[in-house]
Design an enzyme around this catalytic site. Structure first.
Site, PDB file in Angstrom:
ATOM      1  N   SER A 113       0.671  -1.387   0.062  1.00 31.27           N
ATOM      2  CA  SER A 113      -0.066  -0.039   0.006  1.00 31.27           C
ATOM      3  C   SER A 113       0.969   1.139   0.134  1.00 31.27           C
ATOM      4  CB  SER A 113      -0.999   0.045   1.036  1.00 31.27           C
ATOM      5  OG  SER A 113      -0.227  -0.295   2.520  1.00 31.27           O
ATOM      6  N   HIS A 137       1.134   5.071   4.412  1.00 33.05           N
ATOM      7  CA  HIS A 137       0.454   5.452   3.038  1.00 33.05           C
ATOM      8  C   HIS A 137       0.729   6.714   3.071  1.00 33.05           C
ATOM      9  CE1 HIS A 137      -3.098   2.509   4.048  1.00 33.05           C
ATOM     10  NE2 HIS A 137      -1.762   2.127   3.706  1.00 33.05           N
TER      11      HIS A 137
END
Length: 366
Positions: free
Chosen positions: A296, A347
């Site tokens: 991610s 992230h």
């Protein structure tokens, strides 16, 4: 051949404009807020057309006709153009180079100038507002095109066998795919997950830590910095893998086609490493110990890179625009911060580093 194509398009209401380079001629017509554009490119022996150059021409034409303000010459007054539909016709004596472009670029048809044969690969649109049959009839003197099935415009077995005889190696066929680096990364992630699933429980933090996930004592204490890289290919369970790979397959495909393979790889892995590093530093600052893994951070790097590419292209590129990418980023961040067990700092680090890496590596092609 050029005269036949010109006559066919003008009969169907297209107007002609000349653009640069001189080998390119553009036909267009407007309807209900859309521009239907056909670009004819004459590939004479002295004209070298590579994939990136063709994609740059297609992109330039998209930008030329896309005018939400309604200021295109020849267009009805105040008629805004919100959508551009583009078809590229490659006209060539030697169809070899054109065939490679037809396999790697979008919205491309080939015309063999010697035989008058229209060639449409299975990865290309089968028709363009009825132009296929009209064009084939015009260039072949009234005969119907052979080599395509009547339904779906699929290639026949004879045509496939002809293509197979070209002697392309597996590696050459893979390289024809416009975003094979991204597809390869997705495939590697899947293979790694299946392999680890056969060995143990991928939802176990201890098992994942043993097989390369990021864990602060291992990195700072044992000097195992390689975990910042290997963790990008590890996922906690099938749902984690599926969610990441679906998003990566869509967004990574677009980014790789827009910026090229090497830039894409630098941004993907650079953002993934930066995201994992930021997560590790925040974890150290909080004094908590967690095992983290997943692609991610790199995927958010793709988000950040796409954001800069769209900004650099004046707010729109292909079907992507500023509003869409910002909403996607915002929703993804919101989901992360309102869920448990999500490495949000990874992230954020990936998003920021992906944006700035793209800022350094990507320049809009005028």
């Amino acid at each position: 051949m050029i005269q036949k194509i010109d006559a066919c398009l003008k009969e169907r209401g297209y107007s002609f404009i000349k653009v640069s380079p001189e080998e390119v001629g553009v036909y267009y017509r407007f309807t209900e807020g859309r521009a239907q554009v056909v670009a004819g490119i004459f590939m004479h022996p002295g004209f070298v057309l590579e994939t990136e150059k063709l994609q740059a021409i297609q992109k330039k034409l998209q930008e030329l006709f896309l005018h939400p303000e309604g200021r295109i010459p020849g267009c009805e007054q105040n008629m805004a153009i919100y959508q551009v539909e583009l078809l590229t016709l490659l006209v060539a004596d030697d169809i070899g180079q054109a065939r490679m472009l037809g396999g790697s670029c979008r919205n491309v048809w080939l015309i063999n100038e010697q035989t008058g044969q229209l060639m449409i690969f299975e990865n290309q649109p089968g028709d363009f507002y009825g132009l296929r049959d009209a064009l084939q009839e015009q260039i072949s003197g009234g005969g119907r095109q052979r080599g395509y099935a009547s339904q779906g415009y699929a290639q026949t077995d004879n045509y496939r066998r002809t293509e197979e005889k070209r002697g392309l190696t597996l590696w050459q066929r893979i390289k024809q795919y416009p975003s094979w680096c991204n597809a390869g990364i997705v495939l590697i992630n899947i293979i790694v997950f299946l392999s680890l699933s056969a060995l143990g429980d991928t939802e176990s933090a201890a098992f994942m830590e043993q097989h390369g996930a990021v864990f602060l004592p291992d990195v700072f204490g044992q000097g195992e910095w390689w975990r910042l890289f290997t963790a990008m290919f590890l996922h906690f369970g099938l749902a984690h893998l599926a969610n990441n790979m679906i998003v990566l397959f869509w967004t990574g495909d677009r980014l790789e086609r827009l910026i090229g393979k090497w830039r894409y790889l630098i941004i993907y892995f650079g953002a993934g490493l930066c995201g994992n590093l930021l997560s590790l530093l925040v974890t150290q600052g909080k004094g908590t110990l967690t095992v983290s893994a997943g692609a991610s951070g790199a995927i958010f790097g793709v988000f950040g890179a796409l954001l800069w590419v769209i900004i650099a292209n004046r707010g729109r590129v292909e079907e992507l625009n500023i509003r869409g990418i910002v909403i996607m980023i915002a929703l993804s961040l919101y989901y992360g911060f309102t869920s448990t067990g999500v490495d949000n700092w990874c992230h954020v680090g990936g998003l920021i580093s992906g944006f700035f890496l793209s800022l350094l590596l990507y320049r809009r092609k005028d």
